[in-house]
Design an enzyme around this catalytic site. Structure first.
Site, PDB file in Angstrom:
ATOM      1  N   LYS A 193       9.960  -8.570 -40.687  1.00 43.54           N
ATOM      2  CA  LYS A 193      11.057  -7.595 -40.591  1.00 43.54           C
ATOM      3  C   LYS A 193      11.218  -7.142 -39.139  1.00 43.54           C
ATOM      4  O   LYS A 193      12.320  -7.030 -38.622  1.00 43.54           O
ATOM      5  CB  LYS A 193      10.754  -6.388 -41.472  1.00 43.54           C
ATOM      6  CG  LYS A 193      11.630  -5.165 -41.202  1.00 43.54           C
ATOM      7  CD  LYS A 193      11.312  -3.991 -42.110  1.00 43.54           C
ATOM      8  CE  LYS A 193      10.209  -3.123 -41.602  1.00 43.54           C
ATOM      9  NZ  LYS A 193      10.557  -2.238 -40.488  1.00 43.54           N
ATOM     10  N   ASN A 194      10.065  -6.920 -38.465  1.00 40.34           N
ATOM     11  CA  ASN A 194      10.120  -6.318 -37.126  1.00 40.34           C
ATOM     12  C   ASN A 194      10.293  -7.327 -35.999  1.00 40.34           C
ATOM     13  O   ASN A 194      10.163  -6.979 -34.827  1.00 40.34           O
ATOM     14  CB  ASN A 194       8.872  -5.449 -36.900  1.00 40.34           C
ATOM     15  CG  ASN A 194       8.860  -4.268 -37.850  1.00 40.34           C
ATOM     16  OD1 ASN A 194       9.892  -3.952 -38.446  1.00 40.34           O
ATOM     17  ND2 ASN A 194       7.719  -3.639 -38.006  1.00 40.34           N
ATOM     18  N   ARG A 240      16.475   1.877 -37.337  1.00 41.16           N
ATOM     19  CA  ARG A 240      16.282   2.249 -35.924  1.00 41.16           C
ATOM     20  C   ARG A 240      16.815   1.156 -35.015  1.00 41.16           C
ATOM     21  O   ARG A 240      16.884   1.331 -33.798  1.00 41.16           O
ATOM     22  CB  ARG A 240      14.793   2.452 -35.634  1.00 41.16           C
ATOM     23  CG  ARG A 240      14.178   3.572 -36.434  1.00 41.16           C
ATOM     24  CD  ARG A 240      12.781   3.845 -35.982  1.00 41.16           C
ATOM     25  NE  ARG A 240      12.711   4.163 -34.572  1.00 41.16           N
ATOM     26  CZ  ARG A 240      13.141   5.280 -34.007  1.00 41.16           C
ATOM     27  NH1 ARG A 240      13.734   6.166 -34.761  1.00 41.16           N
ATOM     28  NH2 ARG A 240      13.025   5.503 -32.726  1.00 41.16           N
ATOM     29  N   CYS A 242      11.865   5.431 -40.831  1.00 48.39           N
ATOM     30  CA  CYS A 242      10.876   6.161 -41.630  1.00 48.39           C
ATOM     31  C   CYS A 242      10.540   7.496 -40.980  1.00 48.39           C
ATOM     32  O   CYS A 242      10.398   7.593 -39.768  1.00 48.39           O
ATOM     33  CB  CYS A 242       9.591   5.342 -41.744  1.00 48.39           C
ATOM     34  SG  CYS A 242       9.787   3.924 -42.804  1.00 48.39           S
ATOM     35  N   ASP A 290       0.841   0.426 -39.094  1.00 48.90           N
ATOM     36  CA  ASP A 290       1.512   0.062 -40.359  1.00 48.90           C
ATOM     37  C   ASP A 290       0.523  -0.373 -41.421  1.00 48.90           C
ATOM     38  O   ASP A 290       0.868  -0.465 -42.594  1.00 48.90           O
ATOM     39  CB  ASP A 290       2.510  -1.083 -40.117  1.00 48.90           C
ATOM     40  CG  ASP A 290       3.525  -0.735 -39.064  1.00 48.90           C
ATOM     41  OD1 ASP A 290       4.035  -1.640 -38.386  1.00 48.90           O
ATOM     42  OD2 ASP A 290       3.784   0.463 -38.879  1.00 48.90           O
ATOM     43  N   VAL A 328      -1.039   6.647 -33.424  1.00 47.99           N
ATOM     44  CA  VAL A 328       0.270   6.208 -32.937  1.00 47.99           C
ATOM     45  C   VAL A 328       1.378   7.183 -33.305  1.00 47.99           C
ATOM     46  O   VAL A 328       2.225   7.531 -32.479  1.00 47.99           O
ATOM     47  CB  VAL A 328       0.604   4.796 -33.486  1.00 47.99           C
ATOM     48  CG1 VAL A 328       1.986   4.345 -33.033  1.00 47.99           C
ATOM     49  CG2 VAL A 328      -0.460   3.797 -33.055  1.00 47.99           C
TER      50      VAL A 328
HETATM   51  C1  EPZ Z   1       8.022  -0.264 -34.314  1.00 51.07           C
HETATM   52  O1  EPZ Z   1       8.555   1.056 -34.322  1.00 51.07           O
HETATM   53  C2  EPZ Z   1       7.999  -0.715 -35.763  1.00 51.07           C
HETATM   54  N1  EPZ Z   1       9.358  -0.677 -36.288  1.00 51.07           N
HETATM   55  C3  EPZ Z   1       7.104   0.218 -36.589  1.00 51.07           C
HETATM   56  O2  EPZ Z   1       7.027  -0.319 -37.908  1.00 51.07           O
HETATM   57  C4  EPZ Z   1       5.703   0.206 -35.998  1.00 51.07           C
HETATM   58  O3  EPZ Z   1       4.900   1.139 -36.706  1.00 51.07           O
HETATM   59  C5  EPZ Z   1       5.764   0.602 -34.519  1.00 51.07           C
HETATM   60  O4  EPZ Z   1       6.673  -0.276 -33.808  1.00 51.07           O
HETATM   61  C6  EPZ Z   1       4.404   0.526 -33.837  1.00 51.07           C
HETATM   62  O5  EPZ Z   1       3.898  -0.750 -33.946  1.00 51.07           O
HETATM   63  C7  EPZ Z   1      10.218  -1.678 -35.954  1.00 51.07           C
HETATM   64  O6  EPZ Z   1       9.894  -2.588 -35.217  1.00 51.07           O
HETATM   65  C8  EPZ Z   1      11.585  -1.585 -36.560  1.00 51.07           C
HETATM   66  P1  EPZ Z   1       7.080   2.614 -30.975  1.00 51.07           P
HETATM   67  P2  EPZ Z   1       8.985   1.747 -32.929  1.00 51.07           P
HETATM   68  O7  EPZ Z   1       8.257   2.767 -30.095  1.00 51.07           O
HETATM   69  O8  EPZ Z   1       9.457   0.705 -31.974  1.00 51.07           O
HETATM   70  C9  EPZ Z   1       6.550   7.028 -29.355  1.00 51.07           C
HETATM   71  C10 EPZ Z   1       7.306  -0.339 -40.223  1.00 51.07           C
HETATM   72  O9  EPZ Z   1       6.634   0.205 -41.110  1.00 51.07           O
HETATM   73  N2  EPZ Z   1       7.814   6.844 -28.634  1.00 51.07           N
HETATM   74  O10 EPZ Z   1       6.022   1.617 -30.620  1.00 51.07           O
HETATM   75  O11 EPZ Z   1       9.880   2.881 -33.230  1.00 51.07           O
HETATM   76  C11 EPZ Z   1       6.745   7.131 -30.867  1.00 51.07           C
HETATM   77  O12 EPZ Z   1       7.112   8.441 -31.237  1.00 51.07           O
HETATM   78  C12 EPZ Z   1       7.653   0.432 -38.968  1.00 51.07           C
HETATM   79  O13 EPZ Z   1       7.700  -1.544 -40.247  1.00 51.07           O
HETATM   80  C13 EPZ Z   1       8.262   7.833 -27.776  1.00 51.07           C
HETATM   81  O14 EPZ Z   1       7.616   8.870 -27.608  1.00 51.07           O
HETATM   82  O15 EPZ Z   1       7.562   2.306 -32.461  1.00 51.07           O
HETATM   83  C14 EPZ Z   1       5.399   6.741 -31.407  1.00 51.07           C
HETATM   84  O16 EPZ Z   1       4.520   7.854 -31.359  1.00 51.07           O
HETATM   85  C15 EPZ Z   1       7.176   1.873 -39.025  1.00 51.07           C
HETATM   86  N3  EPZ Z   1       9.457   7.671 -27.119  1.00 51.07           N
HETATM   87  C16 EPZ Z   1       4.908   5.698 -30.394  1.00 51.07           C
HETATM   88  O17 EPZ Z   1       5.708   5.876 -29.216  1.00 51.07           O
HETATM   89  C17 EPZ Z   1      10.205   6.524 -27.263  1.00 51.07           C
HETATM   90  O18 EPZ Z   1      11.279   6.406 -26.631  1.00 51.07           O
HETATM   91  C18 EPZ Z   1       5.056   4.273 -30.881  1.00 51.07           C
HETATM   92  O19 EPZ Z   1       6.417   4.060 -31.185  1.00 51.07           O
HETATM   93  C19 EPZ Z   1       9.743   5.524 -28.151  1.00 51.07           C
HETATM   94  C20 EPZ Z   1       8.541   5.706 -28.817  1.00 51.07           C
END
Ligand code: EPZ
Length: 455
Positions: free
Chosen positions: A39-40, A113, A137, A327, A349
């Protein structure tokens, strides 16, 4: 009937996604599930097709809601998306790509997202973009500051409006030096999708390096991009003037494979996950073995089951790759309720990804969530201000309850808990699970789950 769910999200309509399962527990899941494209990755590769001058083919695309959302967003922008020459293949032709109006975009953005990743490609293509407020989510605030900071460094003008973000790049986009405050997956994808057609070189530091990121780099390289993956989370991208379409088979969905593996642990089952590969799941397999799981790896997939000894309590810290993925912790926690002793899961995370445990407690689990996290003698992952921790004492028998799905992986965990519990459970809001797990009901049935769709 008391609906129990993640109380932190008050006002969630009882049947948010309109599907309710009645599950009769006490059965082991046994059989085979086929896991297809991640999916991702698939959703991001679909966005990348906007960058090509010619059509792209993406193979092993999962039949899930998140893909439908991206498909309709691409179509709203004039991309022709048709079925390919094999099951699960999509042909994406951007020849007629055009701007779309707010109402169309907002109507299709859904609970995803991914729209934020349209910024770079649309700016290159049209010189402007509008991104509605994002869904996804509810596992934390999900800010996009890293994304917007990066886009500004590429030369984009970012105008935050009440209903979303309007971007423009009248002078075009140029290479940038970007260091991410945290190895964010989404922000890394944002930089990759923008830098490949920017004028000049982009240096990205503290990049995410998950397998899905590397697969996206593979997609972009096939399109003609020049991306070098350096040591210590550094990625250099040399912008090029033109990119062509790709033909790519998505890597398998590690999160779905890990979810079914935990389902085998929790229900004392035996599940062959066809399509799962060892390399991308090394860390998960280590933890699985330490808990007392057993697995056989073949070229076709991985067979997961509980080992001969009772499950053992462990301490796990979620982390960015190659650590234990965030995840994976939700399905694992259900199995840990059946392990002997005290387990600790440090969720480093996201700041609100343990709320789903409240419903497990109502089912008889002994779980305490420490909202401000916990110190630990052997912490590998640097302490983060926003982290939380769950302490799970087991084994505790689980009994059926009426529960409301809070998010994608929490929802899968609830179904597993209901299957492992004695008695009957009603799980509502199941549509959220089907956003990310292809053919979910068919797979449960194939594994011998005893349930009815009742709403
Ligand atoms: C991706 O989300 C995945 N989703 C998530 O999977 C996954 O848990 C996550 O990466 C971590 O591996 C998709 O790919 C659609 P991040 P993403 O940016 O990109 C902070 C699932 O179950 N952050 O790595 O949104 C954020 O708040 C989903 O399939 C900022 O602060 O995750 C978090 O604490 C859930 N500012 C951390 O970074 C930003 O601009 C990691 O988020 C961006 C992120």
């Amino acid at each position: 009937m008391t609906l129990i769910g993640d109380a932190k999200t008050p006002g969630t309509p009882a049947y948010a996604s309109g599907e309710v399962l009645e599950i009769r527990g006490g059965r082991s899941l046994k059989g085979q599930v086929d896991v297809r494209g991640a999916k991702n990755l698939a959703t991001k590769a679909m966005v990348a097709s906007l960058l090509g001058e010619t059509p792209s083919i993406l193979r092993d695309v999962p039949d899930i809601r998140d893909v439908e959302v991206v498909r309709s967003l691409l179509e709203v922008h004039g991309v022709h998306v048709t079925e390919g020459d094999e099951p699960g293949a999509l042909v994406l032709d951007p020849a007629d790509a055009k701007s779309a109006n707010f109402e169309e975009i907002d109507a299709h953005a859904g609970s995803s997202r991914i729209p934020i990743l349209f910024c770079g490609p649309l700016l290159h293509l049209l010189g402007q973009a509008f991104i509605p407020d994002l869904g996804g989510c509810r596992i934390g605030d999900r800010p996009i500051d890293f994304h917007l900071d990066a886009l500004r460094k590429f030369g984009a003008i970012v105008d935050k409006q009440p209903s979303g973000i309007r971007l423009s790049a009248p002078e075009g986009l140029h290479g940038a030096h970007i260091e991410l405050p945290y190895p964010s997956v989404g922000a890394t994808e944002q930089v990759l999708l923008t830098a490949v057609r920017a004028k000049g070189v982009t240096e990205l530091r503290n990049a995410a390096i998950e397998p899905e990121i590397m697969d996206l780099i593979g997609v972009l390289q096939k399109m003609g991009a020049i991306i070098s993956y350096e040591p210590n989370r550094v990625i250099f991208i040399e912008g090029v003037d033109e990119l062509r379409g790709y033909d790519h088979r998505s890597l398998f969905d590690r999160n779905e494979a890990a979810s079914w593996a935990c389902a085998a642990l929790a229900t004392d089952g035996d599940i062959f996950v066809k399509g799962a590969r060892q390399y991308e799941m090394l860390t998960f397999l280590n933890v699985y073995r330490k808990v007392g799981g057993d697995f056989d790896i073949t070229d076709e997939g991985i067979r997961f089951r509980r080992g001969k000894a009772p499950l053992k309590a462990i301490t796990v810290e979620t982390d960015v790759h190659p650590g234990f993925m965030t995840d994976w912790q939700q399905p694992l926690i259900v199995a840990l309720t059946q392990a002997n002793g005290q387990s600790v899961v440090h969720e480093t995370v996201y700041e609100n990804r343990l709320g789903f445990t409240r419903a497990l407690v109502q089912m008889g689990a002994d779980i305490v969530v420490h909202e401000d996290g916990l110190e630990g003698e052997y912490r590998r992952v640097p302490r983060r201000a926003l982290e939380q921790a769950a302490v799970i004492n087991g084994p505790t028998p689980l009994h059926g309850a009426d529960i409301v799905v809070p998010d994608l992986r929490g929802g899968f965990s609830y179904v597993v808990a209901a299957l492992a519990a004695e008695g009957t459970s009603r799980v509502s809001g199941v549509g959220i699970i089907r956003r990310g797990y292809e053919k979910f009901f068919e797979k449960l049935t194939a594994l011998g789950a005893d349930f009815d769709v009742v709403g």
